[in-house]
Design a protein around this motif. Structure first.
Motif: not given
Length: 819
Positions: A342-343, A50-53, A571-572, A59-62
């Motif tokens: 690297v995120p 998972k990207a850290q963005t 992308d990240a 999205a994870e919280a919702m």
């Protein structure tokens, strides 16, 4: 003289050995049993990168707030003509008893939590009217999806019972239809497959590293004690990395595919640091080029207490190489520290794990492993009582005896492996570096084949039935195929539907594939989108995702799907590497200049390292894109490279390349490099066949790194050393300020580790001066008299100088010879 810290520490080598084995045993018990808290493998989960963005976190919280469970078990059956009435009746009869168990024992509701093709109308036994029949009536799917009405404990029990029941059904089905192929897809089954692959790969990596390090260290040192102690240090390094991972499972959700990767990285660090310690111990006298007779005379003939002198000698050599030991710690530490830029979640977990592991391995190799070796030398004294660099005495003895001796295959292999850099075949061939540069540049050309669409971010390889299920479902079961994007919003279905219609009308890339429905606790709604074109480019995928994620809306929403996760990871990574690669080059250039103090040498080393790094990745791209690896059984590869594996493998590759490039300036032969090639190459092969795409990508990259570093060691490094050995060479010059910095660093390290003994020795030197034995012929100088003439004063000074010189020589003879 007061003994220094390392000498006092190594004198307690039996206690250090006991401590070493206690720590190793404790780590083995912790990793295997978990001390009642679960072992390492059981505490890991098969999680995708998972990207850290901010978008991912939203999205994870919702999704967590909706309370929706993603528990889904699916059974794919292929090779049965289910569209034929007679065959469908036989299969339905076999399955009826198992469905009854699922309904009664687990209280699963038909058509709500349990769905199979036999619940549809009896005349709906074809793929046109039955959505659970596909592949032209030659396969069908059974779905089990418990609702959120169950507690977590009940859901776990349901998973176990469902898998057990379906396994019994699979056995009966295979007895009735031998040609059938069955694929099971569920979270618990995925975890089981991933953990089984991880356990096999991790065990193989650690055990191979142990066995190969014994062979490598014995060929290098010809000392059984050194070989056994070094191999124990390597296996302890592997255990250290796994132990840190076990501790990490209590802090974060630890991905299962990182366990063999950590084992490979930690054994790599262990072989590097341990090989440096062994090389410092075995070849320090030869590198210094002094005390020539010490190379020929056994220690037992020139010292009264062999064991005590051996301890002192070992400590002196390690202490004299503090700068080398410090560099062996800083190179991997700085490399893994840069990985935090690297995120990506798994990359950062790996970097944090390896930072702690590097510190633990370094202390084990420098403080405890020498104690193990000194203890073992007590039992292998016949092999430890001669202090000599391997290969030096053999040449002297052959020269004395005359003629050519008959060598065994082992001795011939040892003689070949002990060839120094300057004695290699191409050391004086100035055209060799140009040939190597051309080969490396050609190997970099496949970079043109690397594109975002040629990369992926996955957890399991295509060798598992889980991924097979996903590919078949995507192709033959449109109703079960995952949409390109799913949007969850904190709103009513009507509000979300209105927003989705507006997005679809404005976008030339997206279309709606479902109406908005309520999910979770009825406070949330979801809707699905797909691409308008069949095979969109990566640029079109990324633009479509941004249209959804950044579109203004009256309601709070987030995008989630496998496609969106993959896009954000790639992308990240690209965005971070745009500035991370120049930063790494700058840090490497600064470090090399601080180390060599020569701009020309720094440039050569930097360019060589960059070419090797790019060539190893280019070779990996070429091999994976050719599809050759798909022919090998058990290899977790398709035609794509895993992004996480590519990033982690690149950082490990940098560490290996740094060792290969820096060793020639410390040691005369590539002993450490060869040990690294042996252990890392074997570990890379195991990772390649691990059945996991992340580990397989890293294994392929490390194997390629070994290939290109071998090329550099053969065709570039010897020629560079040959040029540097000339008296008027520009490669020998060193900046005066850098030389002063090195001197200050050595002084600082000396005071840091040995400050108290050092000060005490300086304070007591004058008090103990009279205790130094003086020959009877030595007469003290006459007392000073200010009334003497200038000539008499000059003679008196000469007398004092002669006396001090005689006393110093006597004191030197009274002390054991140092190295």
């Amino acid at each position: 003289m007061k003994k220094m810290f390392l000498t006092r520490l190594y004198e307690k080598h039996r206690m250090l050995t006991a401590l070493f084995f206690v720590l190793a045993t404790a780590m083995i018990l912790t990793l295997s049993t978990g001390l009642g808290l679960g072992n390492l493998v059981s505490r890991t989960v098969p999680a995708a990168e998972k990207a850290q963005t901010a978008q991912v976190h939203r999205a994870e919280a919702m999704l967590a707030e909706t309370g929706e469970s993603d528990n889904l078990t699916a059974l794919l059956v292929e090779g049965i003509a289910i569209d034929e009435t007679e065959v469908a009746a036989r299969v339905g009869e076999l399955y009826a008893g198992f469905r009854s168990d699922l309904e009664q024992k687990l209280a699963l509701q038909p058509r709500v939590e349990l769905l199979d093709p036999f619940l549809f109308d009896q005349d709906s036994s074809d793929s046109l009217s039955n959505p659970l029949i596909g592949n032209r009536g030659r396969s069908f799917i059974i779905l089990i999806a418990p609702t959120n009405d169950h507690t977590p404990a009940e859901l776990e029990a349901i998973d176990i019972m469902v898998e057990s029941t379906l396994n019994h059904f699979i056995q009966k089905l295979k007895q009735a239809f031998p040609e059938v192929r069955v694929s099971l897809s569920s979270d618990s089954h995925a975890n089981e497959v991933a953990q089984a692959n991880t356990l096999r790969a991790t065990s193989a990596i650690v055990l191979l590293a142990w066995l190969l390090s014994i062979m490598g260290f014995y060929i290098s040192t010809r000392r059984p004690a050194a070989a056994l102690a070094g191999s124990l240090s390597v296996i302890a390094a592997g255990l250290s990395g796994l132990f840190v991972s076990w501790v990490g499972t209590f802090i974060v959700s630890y991905p299962v595919h990182l366990v063999p990767v950590v084992a490979l990285g930690s054994t790599t660090l262990g072989i590097i640091i341990t090989a440096i310690v062994h090389t410092v111990d075995s070849h320090r006298l030869h590198r210094a080029g002094r005390l020539g007779k010490a190379l020929l005379v056994p220690l037992s003939e020139r010292m009264e207490d062999l064991e005590e002198e051996r301890v002192s000698q070992f400590a002196k050599r390690v202490r004299a190489s503090r700068l080398i030991m410090l560099v062996s710690f800083l190179v991997p530490a700085v490399t893994f520290l840069l990985a935090f830029a690297v995120p990506l979640l798994h990359v950062r977990i790996f970097a944090l794990t390896m930072l702690a592991t590097t510190a633990l391995i370094w202390h084990l190799a420098v403080l405890l492993t020498p104690g193990v070796q000194l203890t073992l030398e007590h039992y292998f004294s016949s092999h430890a009582d001669v202090d000599r660099p391997t290969g030096v005495l053999s040449k002297i003895e052959i020269a004395k005896a005359g003629g050519k001796p008959t060598l065994s295959w082992f001795e011939r292999a040892e003689q070949y492996l002990n060839v120094t850099y300057l004695d290699t075949a191409f050391s004086k061939n100035m055209g060799a570096p140009a040939i190597a540069a051309i080969i490396l540049l050609l190997t970099c050309l496949p970079w043109a084949l690397l594109s975002p669409k040629a990369s992926s971010s996955a957890e399991l390889s295509n060798a598992t039935d889980i991924v097979h299920f996903q590919s078949v479902a995507q192709e033959n079961y449109p109703s079960l195929s995952s949409p390109a994007f799913s949007v969850v919003a904190k709103s009513s279905p009507s509000q979300l539907q209105h927003w989705a219609d507006q997005v679809a009308s404005k976008s030339s890339l997206l279309k709606l594939v479902s109406s908005a429905i309520t999910v979770g606790n009825e406070k949330f709604a979801t809707v699905d989108f797909d691409f308008q074109v069949a095979n969109p480019t990566y640029t079109e995928q990324s633009e479509a995702f941004k249209d959804l994620a950044e579109e203004e809306s009256e309601v709070e929403h987030a995008v989630y799907s496998e496609t969106s996760r993959n896009i954000q990871v790639i992308d990240a990574t690209i965005e971070s590497l745009v500035w991370l690669i120049p930063l790494m080059v700058l840090v490497a250039a600064l470090a090399l200049y601080l180390l060599f103090g020569n701009l020309l040498m720094t440039t050569i080393q930097l360019v060589t390292g960059l070419l090797m790094s790019a060539a190893s990745i280019g070779l990996a791209i070429l091999i994976s894109s050719s599809g050759f690896l798909t022919l090998l059984p058990g290899v977790g590869f398709n035609v794509k490279l895993d992004v996480t594996g590519l990033v982690i493998g690149s950082f490990l590759s940098v560490v290996v390349i740094a060792v290969v490039l820096l060793e020639p300036h410390v040691m005369s032969r590539p002993a450490t490099s060869r040990a690294v090639w042996l252990v890392v190459g074997a570990g890379g092969i195991v990772a390649l066949f691990s059945g996991q795409l992340v580990a397989a990508t890293i294994g392929l990259l490390l194997i390629n790194t070994i290939i290109v570093t071998m090329l550099g060691t053969l065709l570039i490094i010897p020629q560079m050393l040959f040029l540097a050995s000339k008296p008027d060479s520009k490669l020998r010059a060193r900046n005066s300020q850098i030389s002063k910095l090195h001197s200050h660093t050595r002084t600082y390290l000396h005071r840091l580790f040995d400050a108290a003994p050092y000060r005490e020795h300086r304070q007591n030197s004058d008090v103990n001066a009279e205790q130094i034995p003086v020959k009877a012929t030595d007469t003290p100088p006459p007392a000073e008299n200010d009334g003497l003439s200038p000539t008499e004063k000059s003679r008196q000074m000469l007398s004092r100088v002669r006396h001090r010189r005689r006393r110093n020589l006597t004191a030197e003879n009274a002390q054991p010879q140092s190295d």
